[in-house]
Design an enzyme around this catalytic site. Structure first.
Site, PDB file in Angstrom:
ATOM      1  N   SER A 184       5.330  43.938  -0.134  1.00 42.13           N
ATOM      2  CA  SER A 184       4.813  45.150   0.635  1.00 42.13           C
ATOM      3  C   SER A 184       5.661  46.428   0.611  1.00 42.13           C
ATOM      4  O   SER A 184       5.074  47.460   0.789  1.00 42.13           O
ATOM      5  CB  SER A 184       4.884  44.931   2.217  1.00 42.13           C
ATOM      6  OG  SER A 184       6.428  44.345   2.624  1.00 42.13           O
ATOM      7  N   HIS A 212      -1.389  42.596   1.961  1.00 45.60           N
ATOM      8  CA  HIS A 212      -1.548  43.819   1.150  1.00 45.60           C
ATOM      9  C   HIS A 212      -2.637  43.461   0.302  1.00 45.60           C
ATOM     10  O   HIS A 212      -2.865  44.493  -0.576  1.00 45.60           O
ATOM     11  CB  HIS A 212      -0.378  44.553   0.608  1.00 45.60           C
ATOM     12  CG  HIS A 212       0.380  44.801   1.817  1.00 45.60           C
ATOM     13  ND1 HIS A 212       0.639  46.156   2.607  1.00 45.60           N
ATOM     14  CD2 HIS A 212       1.534  44.339   2.405  1.00 45.60           C
ATOM     15  CE1 HIS A 212       1.476  46.261   3.482  1.00 45.60           C
ATOM     16  NE2 HIS A 212       2.062  44.973   3.479  1.00 45.60           N
ATOM     17  N   LYS A 243      -4.431  46.354   8.113  1.00 44.28           N
ATOM     18  CA  LYS A 243      -4.617  47.053   6.670  1.00 44.28           C
ATOM     19  C   LYS A 243      -6.071  47.461   6.310  1.00 44.28           C
ATOM     20  O   LYS A 243      -6.617  48.273   7.014  1.00 44.28           O
ATOM     21  CB  LYS A 243      -3.472  46.344   5.772  1.00 44.28           C
ATOM     22  CG  LYS A 243      -2.505  45.973   6.367  1.00 44.28           C
ATOM     23  CD  LYS A 243      -1.263  45.661   5.660  1.00 44.28           C
ATOM     24  CE  LYS A 243      -0.078  44.984   6.449  1.00 44.28           C
ATOM     25  NZ  LYS A 243       0.733  45.745   7.120  1.00 44.28           N
TER      26      LYS A 243
END
Ligand code: PMP
Length: 401
Positions: A184, A212, A243
């Site tokens: 990350s 991610h 995200k």
């Protein structure tokens, strides 16, 4: 007995020091949507600190789906999935996600952090082993702390160290290697092919945190296992919706039996309220868009490659990143805060990353790309970063050579 709590708290002066210097960069209130440009203190600021990799947070279809879900189901579920908090759309999303990441089943949690807390605290037990990359996300570390099993860490993406650590463990013990798919803060990808060889050799299972990676790598953004075409090698795939999926919540995907076990053991699932209807409907709509418009992921990578090229030409140290997360290493906390503040004054939002998110000698600016950025916005940001670095006296790699 005197109460000691406030004396103890007063000893933590790090935040006060940063505030006194006028460069405190956290909890900045944004008074607009999360997009490539945001409004802070009435000023337009270019956003290069968002995890909305596909730029979907203001997509009209997702907003519409969210509003319709509120009309149909209301604003909350008033209970845990385990009891009264399961809606038909929770199940629909679980089925969609399982198919998307190529696993038999999935179960939703209310945040990604809760997935890692709940799963890692119960997937292994006494006399078992959790084996973590030292740069794994805080939620993996915290999940492992809640577990009764033994926790071993190996040096970041260092396969020799992983092998050394695995070789010391009892052959018959249950072992789970838990890693970030894309790390990350550093932006590099786990060496999954090598991890899988070692996992096979030493009889370990693999857990990948794809927070991610979803929407970023793999077929249609299906994540790390898909990226390496190694779906069968990864036992548990974790993802978040905070995200690329433009929402809030998370999930774990695995085989039926494992997911069923987790549904009846993971305490952050059983004892916490379920994802609200609007969030669930947003993720379903986001998945529809991701699957129908693969060009969004291409645009994200065009932007990433363009920014990487510009920043590298400027001589910045980006480390071994391979993703839209571009860490610009400064390696000095004070300068990292000073640069962040000056950039914001000049209309560019980036995140300062200091200890404990990274080791203290690795402080950095986390510059992240979205599919919806334009090249002109990237040009403007890189130009301003170069000027601000000079002003603060940060030496880039090029100047050091
Ligand atoms: N894992 C990783 C690697 C993350 O970066 C994050 C969030 N920063 C999480 C888990 C937690 O996800 P959430 O924001 O959904 O709680």
């Amino acid at each position: 007995m005197r109460k000691r709590l406030h004396e103890k708290i007063a000893q933590f002066t790090d935040v006060k020091d940063v505030r006194d210097k006028g460069v405190y960069p956290f909890f900045r209130p944004i008074s607009s949507g999360q997009d490539t440009e945001v409004i802070i203190d009435g000023q337009r600021v270019l956003m290069f600190g968002s995890n909305s990799y596909l730029g979907l947070t203001n997509h009209p279809k997702i907003k519409e789906a969210s509003k319709k879900a509120v009309d149909k189901y209301g604003t909350g579920c008033a209970g845990s999935r385990f009891l009264n908090g399961t809606l038909d759309i929770h199940i629909e999303l679980e089925n969609r996600l399982a198919a998307y990441v190529g696993k038999e089943a999935a179960v939703l949690f209310s945040t990604g952090f809760q997935v890692n807390l709940g799963v890692l605290s119960c997937i292994t037990g006494r006399n078992d082993y959790l084996i973590l990359d030292e740069y794994d996300h805080a939620s993996i570390i915290d999940g492992s702390r809640l577990s009764f099993s033994r926790v071993i860490k190996y040096a970041h993406n260092d396969m020799q160290d992983l092998q050394r650590k695995l070789a010391l463990l009892p052959e018959e013990a249950v072992k789970v290697i838990a890693v970030d798919g894309i790390f990350s803060m550093e932006g590099d990808i786990v060496k999954l092919p090598e991890v899988a060889v070692l996992a096979e050799q030493y009889g370990a299972n693999i857990f990948v945190d794809d927070a991610h990676s979803l929407g970023v790598i793999g077929v249609n953004g299906a994540g790390t296992a898909s990226h390496f075409n190694m779906n069968d090698d990864v036992d548990l795939i974790m993802g978040t919706f905070s995200k690329s999926f433009a929402s809030l919540g998370g999930f774990i995907a695995a085989d039926h039996e494992t997911v069923d076990y987790l549904k009846h053991r993971a305490r952050s699932l059983m004892f916490s309220a379920s994802m609200p209807p609007a969030s669930v409907a947003s993720v379903i709509a986001a998945l529809d868009i991701i699957e129908a418009e693969p060009e969004r992921i291409e645009k994200l990578w065009d932007n990433t490659n363009y920014a990487m090229k510009l920043l590298t030409e400027e001589g910045f140290d980006l480390g071994p990143t391979e993703s839209p997360i571009l860490p610009i290493y400064i390696r000095d906390n004070d300068k990292t805060f000073a640069v962040t503040k000056l950039l914001q004054d000049n209309g560019v939002f980036v995140n300062p990353v200091v200890s404990p998110a990274v080791p203290s000698d690795s402080s950095l600016l986390r510059f992240s790309l979205m599919a919806t950025h334009t090249f002109a916005q990237i040009d403007e940001a890189v130009d301003k970063i170069s000027r601000v670095f000079k002003e603060v006296g940060v030496t880039t790699v090029k100047e050091k050579i």
